[in-house]
Design an enzyme around this catalytic site. Structure first.
Site, PDB file in Angstrom:
ATOM      1  N   GLN A 136       0.803  -1.222   0.000  1.00 36.30           N
ATOM      2  CA  GLN A 136       0.000   0.000   0.000  1.00 36.30           C
ATOM      3  C   GLN A 136       0.835   1.272   0.000  1.00 36.30           C
ATOM      4  O   GLN A 136       2.028   1.248   0.281  1.00 36.30           O
ATOM      5  CB  GLN A 136      -0.916   0.012   1.229  1.00 36.30           C
ATOM      6  CG  GLN A 136      -0.149  -0.041   2.536  1.00 36.30           C
ATOM      7  CD  GLN A 136      -1.099  -0.063   3.737  1.00 36.30           C
ATOM      8  OE1 GLN A 136      -1.182   0.924   4.460  1.00 36.30           O
ATOM      9  NE2 GLN A 136      -1.816  -1.150   3.940  1.00 36.30           N
TER      10      GLN A 136
ATOM     11  N   HIS B   2      -0.004   5.815   0.650  1.00 32.77           N
ATOM     12  CA  HIS B   2      -0.987   6.822   1.036  1.00 32.77           C
ATOM     13  C   HIS B   2      -0.765   8.089   0.214  1.00 32.77           C
ATOM     14  O   HIS B   2       0.358   8.415  -0.143  1.00 32.77           O
ATOM     15  CB  HIS B   2      -0.879   7.110   2.534  1.00 32.77           C
ATOM     16  CG  HIS B   2      -0.906   5.854   3.359  1.00 32.77           C
ATOM     17  ND1 HIS B   2      -2.023   5.060   3.455  1.00 32.77           N
ATOM     18  CD2 HIS B   2       0.064   5.216   4.043  1.00 32.77           C
ATOM     19  CE1 HIS B   2      -1.736   4.008   4.199  1.00 32.77           C
ATOM     20  NE2 HIS B   2      -0.478   4.059   4.570  1.00 32.77           N
TER      21      HIS B   2
ATOM     22  N   GLU C  74       2.853   8.731   8.172  1.00 33.17           N
ATOM     23  CA  GLU C  74       2.702   7.668   9.171  1.00 33.17           C
ATOM     24  C   GLU C  74       4.062   7.402   9.831  1.00 33.17           C
ATOM     25  O   GLU C  74       5.069   7.242   9.155  1.00 33.17           O
ATOM     26  CB  GLU C  74       2.161   6.498   8.352  1.00 33.17           C
ATOM     27  CG  GLU C  74       1.972   5.170   8.820  1.00 33.17           C
ATOM     28  CD  GLU C  74       1.104   4.364   7.798  1.00 33.17           C
ATOM     29  OE1 GLU C  74      -0.095   4.636   7.631  1.00 33.17           O
ATOM     30  OE2 GLU C  74       1.654   3.441   7.191  1.00 33.17           O
TER      31      GLU C  74
ATOM     32  N   HIS D 225       4.696   0.455   0.842  1.00 28.31           N
ATOM     33  CA  HIS D 225       5.111  -0.335   1.999  1.00 28.31           C
ATOM     34  C   HIS D 225       4.141  -1.460   2.294  1.00 28.31           C
ATOM     35  O   HIS D 225       2.991  -1.440   1.852  1.00 28.31           O
ATOM     36  CB  HIS D 225       5.258   0.548   3.246  1.00 28.31           C
ATOM     37  CG  HIS D 225       4.020   1.316   3.615  1.00 28.31           C
ATOM     38  ND1 HIS D 225       3.673   2.491   2.992  1.00 28.31           N
ATOM     39  CD2 HIS D 225       3.049   1.078   4.522  1.00 28.31           C
ATOM     40  CE1 HIS D 225       2.547   2.947   3.513  1.00 28.31           C
ATOM     41  NE2 HIS D 225       2.137   2.100   4.441  1.00 28.31           N
TER      42      HIS D 225
ATOM     43  N   ARG E 265      -4.162   0.349  -2.507  1.00 21.53           N
ATOM     44  CA  ARG E 265      -3.538  -0.971  -2.417  1.00 21.53           C
ATOM     45  C   ARG E 265      -3.155  -1.506  -3.794  1.00 21.53           C
ATOM     46  O   ARG E 265      -3.856  -1.266  -4.775  1.00 21.53           O
ATOM     47  CB  ARG E 265      -4.496  -1.957  -1.735  1.00 21.53           C
ATOM     48  CG  ARG E 265      -4.868  -1.560  -0.327  1.00 21.53           C
ATOM     49  CD  ARG E 265      -5.741  -2.615   0.355  1.00 21.53           C
ATOM     50  NE  ARG E 265      -6.218  -2.090   1.631  1.00 21.53           N
ATOM     51  CZ  ARG E 265      -7.308  -1.340   1.766  1.00 21.53           C
ATOM     52  NH1 ARG E 265      -8.055  -1.054   0.713  1.00 21.53           N
ATOM     53  NH2 ARG E 265      -7.664  -0.882   2.942  1.00 21.53           N
TER      54      ARG E 265
HETATM   55 ZN   LIG Z   1       0.330   2.402   5.585  1.00 21.69          ZN
END
Ligand SMILES: [Zn+2]
Length: 408
Positions: free
Chosen positions: A97, A99, A134, A264, A283
């Site tokens: 995935q 972001h 993140e 990642h 994804r």
């Molecule tokens: Zn993530």
């Protein structure tokens, strides 16, 4: 200040023991527990334990935004909590995935709204308008794949597998050892027709088996990971894509920071994750969930990166180990009480005067704020409203707690 009871998310890749054990509930849990959400995301807000029973943190923020969030946070991020804290427990690999950036998230959200895709639909990519930088900090040994490894090293890895079907791809990357080469190779693999994948993936797995069984060590972890992913997701192009990413092992306390566009997947382990308050995930495979390869390709950043570049620097400030990240929405630190700081109360002012979420990961700490005191043991979390700080801490035995607050 109140105790904060996190919302447990049960996904197939979760653990039946880690989160239950951490929060002091019976083991094994009925379902695999993947994430414990400590925050005010509308999809699953945590709950404050008050004298009058439990209250959703989301409702509390709506009723008293100024007292809970403070003027500085509201001025920058509006009336929502800008960050989300999670405990993540992976027994199996998560999806491959990435972001989106802030601009991509806003544009994608508007586009999907216009298309009339319900926000709760499983095929919806953008569930909110926020980016999702993140920070992941290992609580127990943690394994991950993250960021496109420098192309020269990937060429070495692919050569070491000694698979003749890989030759044209090795040539491609060798001729163009940069972000464009990585983009070309990743795109070729992730969009390859299934019959091609059904030839290439088994050939690569065969190469990995030989590599590991011959006792070669340089890329042993990478080869074993590919075997594991291939067994779990046979025929998935994500198995090939995994060959391009840094294979990272984190010891407890070690961290990685994932900016927008970083590809990642988390393989296994228990970690604390702090992110902007968003659920926007694109994804590319290794999951039964919705995969949207064209949209993933739009947001991916193919700039090669090393593992060291993904690890955020830290600095010590008194009791506090601060993880330095460029995120505006959050700041995270580890507070350690031991040695001279045991047996008496110590000041623990935060760098931002916004709200704080505290999570005790070891020992037992009494936290005092304006509204009173609470004792946190391992696995317990507290909400400290903006108008309730600064806090003081006291512990009789070595104790650690993580603090998440608004970024400075
Ligand atoms: Zn993530």
């Amino acid at each position: 200040m109140e105790l904060l009871r996190g919302a447990i998310r049960t996904y197939a890749w979760g653990s039946r023991t880690a989160i239950a054990e951490f929060t002091g509930r019976p083991v094994p849990a009925v379902h695999p527990e993947a994430e414990l959400w400590l925050g005010a995301h509308p999809a699953d807000p945590a709950r404050l334990q008050t004298e009058d029973g439990e209250v959703s943190l989301l409702e509390r923020l709506a009723a008293d935004p100024d007292g809970q969030l403070g003027a500085a946070s509201r001025a920058r991020f509006g009336d929502g909590l800008p960050f989300l804290v999670k405990v993540l427990a992976a027994d199996e690999p998560l999806s491959l995935q990435a972001h989106p950036s802030a601009e991509q998230a806003l544009e994608g959200y508007r586009r999907e709204e216009q298309l009339g895709i319900p926000v709760t639909s499983p095929v919806r990519n953008y569930r909110d308008t926020s980016h999702k930088p993140e920070l992941l900090i290992a609580l127990e040994p943690f394994e991950a794949l993250a960021g496109f490894r420098p192309a020269g090293q990937t060429v070495e890895l692919l050569r070491a597998l000694a698979v003749s079907d890989l030759d044209p791809f090795i040539d491609l990357l060798n001729d163009q050892s940069d972000a464009d080469g990585l983009r070309a190779l990743f795109t070729t693999w992730i969009t390859a027709p299934q019959p091609d994948i059904d030839v290439l993936v088994p050939a690569v797995l065969d190469g990995a088996i030989h590599y590991v069984s011959c006792g070669a060590t340089q890329f042993a972890a990478e080869a074993k990971t590919v075997l594991e992913l291939g067994e779990r997701y046979p025929g998935d192009a994500g198995v090939l894509a995994a060959l391009l990413l840094n294979r990272i092992s984190l010891a407890p306390g070690e961290a990685i920071f994932l900016p927008a566009g970083n590809l990642h997947t988390y393989l296994r382990g228990v970690a604390l994750e702090v992110m902007a308050n968003s659920d926007n995930v694109l994804r590319g495979g290794l999951t039964p969930k919705h995969v949207d390869v064209p949209e993933l390709l739009r947001v991916l950043d193919f700039t090669p990166t090393t593992e060291a570049q993904l690890r955020p620097p830290t600095h010590r400030d008194g009791l506090e180990l601060v993880y330095d990240t460029p995120a505006d929405e959050f700041a995270v630190s580890l507070l350690t009480l031991d040695g001279h700081s045991l047996g008496h109360e110590v000041d623990a002012p935060a760098r931002h005067d916004g709200p704080q979420i505290l999570l005790c990961t070891e020992g037992c700490t009494t936290v005092s704020a304006k509204s009173g005191a609470l004792t946190l043991e391992r696995g317990m979390a507290a909400w400290v409203a903006a108008d309730d700080g600064p806090i003081r801490l006291a512990a009789r035995r070595p104790s650690t707690l993580f603090r998440a607050t608004v970024g400075v």
